[in-house]
Scaffold this active site. Structure first.
Site, mmCIF file in Angstrom:
data_model
loop_
_atom_site.group_PDB
_atom_site.id
_atom_site.type_symbol
_atom_site.label_atom_id
_atom_site.label_comp_id
_atom_site.label_asym_id
_atom_site.label_seq_id
_atom_site.Cartn_x
_atom_site.Cartn_y
_atom_site.Cartn_z
ATOM 1 C CG ASP A 99 -2.216 -0.631 -3.205
ATOM 2 O OD1 ASP A 99 -3.595 -0.696 -3.747
ATOM 3 O OD2 ASP A 99 -2.021 -1.317 -2.215
ATOM 4 C CG ASP A 118 -6.720 -2.471 -0.577
ATOM 5 O OD1 ASP A 118 -6.046 -3.061 0.381
ATOM 6 O OD2 ASP A 118 -6.929 -2.013 -1.565
HETATM 7 ZN ZN ZN Z 1 -5.229 -1.509 -2.708
#
Ligand code: ZN
Length: 213
Positions: free
Chosen positions: A27, A167
C-alpha cells in the site's frame, strides 16, 4: 504489507510465502489522497529483491499517472490506481500494461461501480475497497459483498476476464463469504502480519476461504 514490521519484512514475506501467499500487496500512500503516508519506490525496489512472488503496488496517491510506470520499473508486477484520483485513467492503465505489468483500477466504498464501467476492458483487475483506504486494521464494510457480486456480474455480462481483488478488513471470519461472492484475489494485512505467525495465518485463511465455496 501495511501491517508488517518493516525491520523484519523479508522474514515475514518468506513466512507468508510458506503459508501459501500468492501475491505481496504493498500500500503506497501519499498523505493527500489518503491521510496517511507509507512507502514509496525505494521500498518496492527492496521488496523486489526479497521475494519471487508477484508484487502488487496499490497506489493510494493523487495523480497516480505521474508515478505508475515508475512502480513497474521498480519491480511491481501489478499496479493499481484509484479511479477517484486519476483524470486520465485510460492513459495510465495503458501505460502500465505497455511496461509489462498488470493494470488495476482501485475503487473506494462510496464510489459507484458505474464509474469504472468504461474502463473495465482496459484493466486486468479491479481492487474493490472494502474499507475506506488509509489505515490498516479497519472493519470490513458489509455492503461490499453485494458490490462484489454486482461487479462480478458486470464483468461476466461483458465477457471480460478482469479479475477482482478485494482489499480491507478480510479475516478468517468473513473470507469464505468474500471468496464465494466472487473475489479472485483477497488481500489480508492485519489478519496475517498482525499475528506472530504469518505462515500459519495465511494457511488458515486459505483453508477458511475454500470452506463454503
Ligand atoms: Zn491495498
Amino acid at each position: 504489507m501495511l501491517s508488517a514490521d518493516w525491520t523484519r519484512a523479508g522474514a515475514d514475506i518468506e513466512a507468508a510465502e510458506r503459508g501459501g501467499a500468492g501475491v505481496i500487496h504493498v500500500d503506497v500512500m501519499d498523505g493527500r489522497f489518503v491521510p496517511n503516508i507509507t512507502v514509496g519506490l525505494p521500498i518496492v525496489k527492496s521488496l523486489r529483491r526479497a521475494t519471487h512472488l508477484p508484487l502488487d503496488a496499490h497506489l493510494m496517491i493523487e495523480e497516480p499517472g505521474r508515478y505508475a510506470e515508475q512502480f513497474v520499473e521498480a519491480g511491481a508486477n501489478m499496479v493499481s490506481v484509484h479511479v477517484e484520483a486519476d483524470r486520465h485513467l485510460h492513459r495510465t492503465l495503458t501505460g502500465i500494461r505497455a511496461r509489462g505489468a498488470l493494470a488495476g483500477i482501485a475503487i473506494n466504498p462510496a464510489t459507484p461501480l458505474v464509474a469504472i464501467e468504461e474502463s473495465l476492458a482496459d484493466a486486468d483487475y479491479v481492487v474493490l475497497m472494502s474499507v475506506n483506504p488509509g489505515f490498516g486494521g479497519q472493519k470490513f464494510i458489509p455492503s461490499s459483498i453485494d458490490k462484489l457480486r454486482r461487479l462480478r456480474r458486470m464483468i461476466r455480462e461483458r465477457n471480460l476476464k478482469t479479475r477482482i481483488e478485494i482489499d480491507g478488513g478480510v479475516d478468517q471470519g468473513n473470507i469464505a463469504e468474500v471468496a464465494a461472492a466472487g473475489a479472485d484475489i483477497i488481500v489480508a494485512g492485519t489478519a496475517v502480519f498482525g499475528t506472530n505467525d504469518p505462515e500459519r495465518a495465511v494457511r488458515e485463511l486459505r483453508e477458511a476461504a475454500v470452506q463454503w465455496v
